[in-house]
Scaffold this active site. Structure first.
Site, PDB file in Angstrom:
ATOM      1  CE1 TYR A 175       4.361  35.559 105.795  1.00  0.00           C
ATOM      2  CE2 TYR A 175       4.195  33.180 105.603  1.00  0.00           C
ATOM      3  CZ  TYR A 175       4.904  34.348 105.429  1.00  0.00           C
ATOM      4  OH  TYR A 175       6.172  34.311 104.893  1.00  0.00           O
TER       5      TYR A 175
ATOM      6  CD1 TRP B 299      15.816  40.559 102.116  1.00  0.00           C
ATOM      7  CD2 TRP B 299      18.008  40.372 102.550  1.00  0.00           C
ATOM      8  NE1 TRP B 299      16.102  39.234 102.356  1.00  0.00           N
ATOM      9  CE2 TRP B 299      17.433  39.091 102.620  1.00  0.00           C
ATOM     10  CE3 TRP B 299      19.371  40.501 102.803  1.00  0.00           C
ATOM     11  CZ2 TRP B 299      18.173  37.949 102.923  1.00  0.00           C
ATOM     12  CZ3 TRP B 299      20.112  39.363 103.103  1.00  0.00           C
ATOM     13  CH2 TRP B 299      19.508  38.116 103.161  1.00  0.00           C
TER      14      TRP B 299
ATOM     15  CG  ASP C 215       2.467  26.420  99.447  1.00  0.00           C
ATOM     16  OD1 ASP C 215       3.561  25.840  99.596  1.00  0.00           O
ATOM     17  OD2 ASP C 215       1.401  25.983  99.874  1.00  0.00           O
TER      18      ASP C 215
ATOM     19  NE  ARG D 211      16.061  37.023 105.449  1.00  0.00           N
ATOM     20  CZ  ARG D 211      15.901  38.256 105.913  1.00  0.00           C
ATOM     21  NH1 ARG D 211      16.316  38.553 107.123  1.00  0.00           N
ATOM     22  NH2 ARG D 211      15.319  39.192 105.189  1.00  0.00           N
TER      23      ARG D 211
ATOM     24  CG  HIS E 154      16.581  30.032 107.954  1.00  0.00           C
ATOM     25  ND1 HIS E 154      17.073  31.172 108.555  1.00  0.00           N
ATOM     26  CD2 HIS E 154      15.364  30.374 107.449  1.00  0.00           C
ATOM     27  CE1 HIS E 154      16.192  32.150 108.424  1.00  0.00           C
ATOM     28  NE2 HIS E 154      15.150  31.687 107.753  1.00  0.00           N
ATOM     29  CG  ASP E 155      11.710  29.446 107.329  1.00  0.00           C
ATOM     30  OD1 ASP E 155      12.361  29.978 108.238  1.00  0.00           O
ATOM     31  OD2 ASP E 155      11.053  30.091 106.478  1.00  0.00           O
TER      32      ASP E 155
ATOM     33  CG  ASN F 170      14.689  33.511 115.984  1.00  0.00           C
ATOM     34  OD1 ASN F 170      13.888  33.697 116.906  1.00  0.00           O
ATOM     35  ND2 ASN F 170      14.541  34.076 114.804  1.00  0.00           N
TER      36      ASN F 170
ATOM     37  CD  GLN G  35      10.168  33.457 115.532  1.00  0.00           C
ATOM     38  OE1 GLN G  35      11.183  34.121 115.473  1.00  0.00           O
ATOM     39  NE2 GLN G  35       9.028  33.888 115.045  1.00  0.00           N
TER      40      GLN G  35
HETATM   41  C1  LIG Z   1      11.576  33.886 106.069  1.00  0.00           C
HETATM   42  S1  LIG Z   1      10.629  34.268 104.622  1.00  0.00           S
HETATM   43  C2  LIG Z   1      11.931  34.790 103.564  1.00  0.00           C
HETATM   44  C3  LIG Z   1      11.483  35.817 102.577  1.00  0.00           C
HETATM   45  C4  LIG Z   1      12.584  36.442 101.708  1.00  0.00           C
HETATM   46  N1  LIG Z   1      13.180  35.462 100.833  1.00  0.00           N
HETATM   47  C5  LIG Z   1      13.625  37.130 102.557  1.00  0.00           C
HETATM   48  O1  LIG Z   1      14.762  36.648 102.690  1.00  0.00           O
HETATM   49  O2  LIG Z   1      13.321  38.185 103.127  1.00  0.00           O
HETATM   50  C6  LIG Z   1      10.112  32.704 104.121  1.00  0.00           C
HETATM   51  C7  LIG Z   1       9.454  32.570 102.769  1.00  0.00           C
HETATM   52  O3  LIG Z   1       8.955  31.241 102.666  1.00  0.00           O
HETATM   53  C8  LIG Z   1       7.678  31.244 102.075  1.00  0.00           C
HETATM   54  N2  LIG Z   1       6.910  30.060 102.505  1.00  0.00           N
HETATM   55  C9  LIG Z   1       6.484  29.063 101.698  1.00  0.00           C
HETATM   56  N3  LIG Z   1       5.831  28.159 102.376  1.00  0.00           N
HETATM   57  C10 LIG Z   1       5.809  28.545 103.650  1.00  0.00           C
HETATM   58  C11 LIG Z   1       5.253  28.011 104.838  1.00  0.00           C
HETATM   59  N4  LIG Z   1       4.546  26.872 104.844  1.00  0.00           N
HETATM   60  N5  LIG Z   1       5.457  28.680 105.985  1.00  0.00           N
HETATM   61  C12 LIG Z   1       6.172  29.826 106.001  1.00  0.00           C
HETATM   62  N6  LIG Z   1       6.724  30.391 104.908  1.00  0.00           N
HETATM   63  C13 LIG Z   1       6.529  29.759 103.750  1.00  0.00           C
HETATM   64  C14 LIG Z   1       7.057  32.558 102.487  1.00  0.00           C
HETATM   65  O4  LIG Z   1       6.096  32.978 101.548  1.00  0.00           O
HETATM   66  C15 LIG Z   1       8.280  33.484 102.509  1.00  0.00           C
HETATM   67  O5  LIG Z   1       8.458  34.040 101.212  1.00  0.00           O
END
Ligand SMILES: C[S@@+](CC[C@H](N)C(=O)[O-])C[C@H]1O[C@@H](n2cnc3c(N)ncnc32)[C@H](O)[C@@H]1O
Length: 298
Positions: free
Chosen positions: A147, A164, A189, A205, A208-209, A255, A259
């Site tokens: 962001y 979606w 958060d 999603r 997977h982060d 990916n 990322q």
């Molecule tokens: C890949 S987006 C997915 C959004 C939604 N659920 C979708 O499938 O389209 C990741 C989500 O994790 C949240 N999030 C929470 N903590 C985060 C962080 N430290 N870094 C990145 N995203 C974070 C973001 O606000 C976002 O809503």
């Protein structure tokens, strides 16, 4: 060369040139080719396209002809000159504002994901995301990387939304969600903020982060907040049991490497995250689309 060698060489060229195809698509979206042709009252020749886009005549002609070859545009001859129009594919998926448009996802892929993918070898060597090299942002600061500006945040969210619009219905239909009166689609958060009480938390999603450790921490928090009898719905692209397919999911996992801190996972790997947090009755359903669903109960 025997025919097997021919096939190997053909495949190799297809793989090696894959990035050029992606870039043609990204560049045509960036330049607004598909919107221009959608708004024009008739097919346009390349001089008209280049003058309206402010792009070079030579570059524009080459790009348009390549788009024709990729079935993104169609060409006809009018007064001895080629004129171009969108194909059905472009009108449906590439024009801004079309109900099935993937334009924002493509812009995000071209401007952000692609730049990180340029450092894939380093990502594999180092085992971490490539925001430092791609954008000068430390790899630990994932949130500020993803962001990093209001524009970037909006493009990312709009890109996520594009997917979606096409795939949301099938993941939500994977399980009967009627036993869950209050559903919370988790964002923001969630590692720090208090979580609202709900019957079902959707984590789409999200897992997977993150590393296994951070996923476990988040799932424990969710378990505590969840009403008894409630559950969690994890929406992700599932790897095959042996972790070696499908190809799209493997590419998504890479990916995540370039990322984020995370990866795509197999059903067994999701079970191994959910069970220690206290969730039971873990069910995994493949939708046949890109994203699948895992439901677990408290
Ligand atoms: C890949 S987006 C997915 C959004 C939604 N659920 C979708 O499938 O389209 C990741 C989500 O994790 C949240 N999030 C929470 N903590 C985060 C962080 N430290 N870094 C990145 N995203 C974070 C973001 O606000 C976002 O809503």
């Amino acid at each position: 060369m025997c025919s097997q060698e021919d096939e190997g060489y053909r495949l190799l060229k297809e793989y090696a040139n894959g990035f050029m195809v992606s870039q043609v698509l990204f560049a045509a979206c960036e330049l607004g080719v598909f919107e221009l042709l959608a708004e024009a009252l008739e097919p346009l020749d390349s001089a008209a396209v280049s003058s309206r886009l402010g792009s070079s005549p030579r570059g524009t002609e080459l790009l348009l002809d390549t788009c024709v070859s990729l079935k993104l545009l169609q060409a006809a001859v009018r007064g001895g000159k080629a004129v171009y129009a969108n194909t059905e594919l472009a009108s449906t998926y590439l024009v801004r504002g079309s109900p099935r448009s993937q334009r924002d996802m493509l812009l995000y892929s071209g401007r952000t994901a692609y730049v990180c993918w340029c450092h894939l070898a380093e990502a594999v060597r180092e085992g971490r995301n490539q925001y430092p090299k791609a954008f000068g942002i430390p790899s630990e600061e994932l949130f500020s990387a993803i962001y990093r500006s209001e524009d970037e945040r909006l493009r990312f969210m709009e890109g996520l939304q594009d997917v979606w619009r096409l795939e949301g219905a099938s993941v939500l239909a994977a399980f009967d969600l009627s036993p869950f009166p209050l559903i919370c689609d988790l964002g923001g958060d969630f590692f720090k903020d208090p979580l609202p009480e709900a019957d079902l938390y959707i984590l789409a999603r999200v897992l997977h982060d993150w590393t296994d450790a951070k996923c476990c921490h988040l799932l424990q928090r969710l378990y505590r907040a969840c009403r008894t009898g409630g559950g969690v719905l994890v929406i992700e692209s599932l790897l095959d049991a042996d972790g070696r397919g499908p190809l799209t999911t493997l590419l998504y996992s890479l990916n995540m490497l370039v990322q984020t801190e995370g990866r795509e996972r197999t059903p067994a790997q999701y079970r191994a995250l959910l069970a220690p947090a206290g969730f039971r009755d873990v069910q995994c359903r493949r939708t046949g689309g890109t994203y699948d669903a895992v439901l677990a109960r408290k």
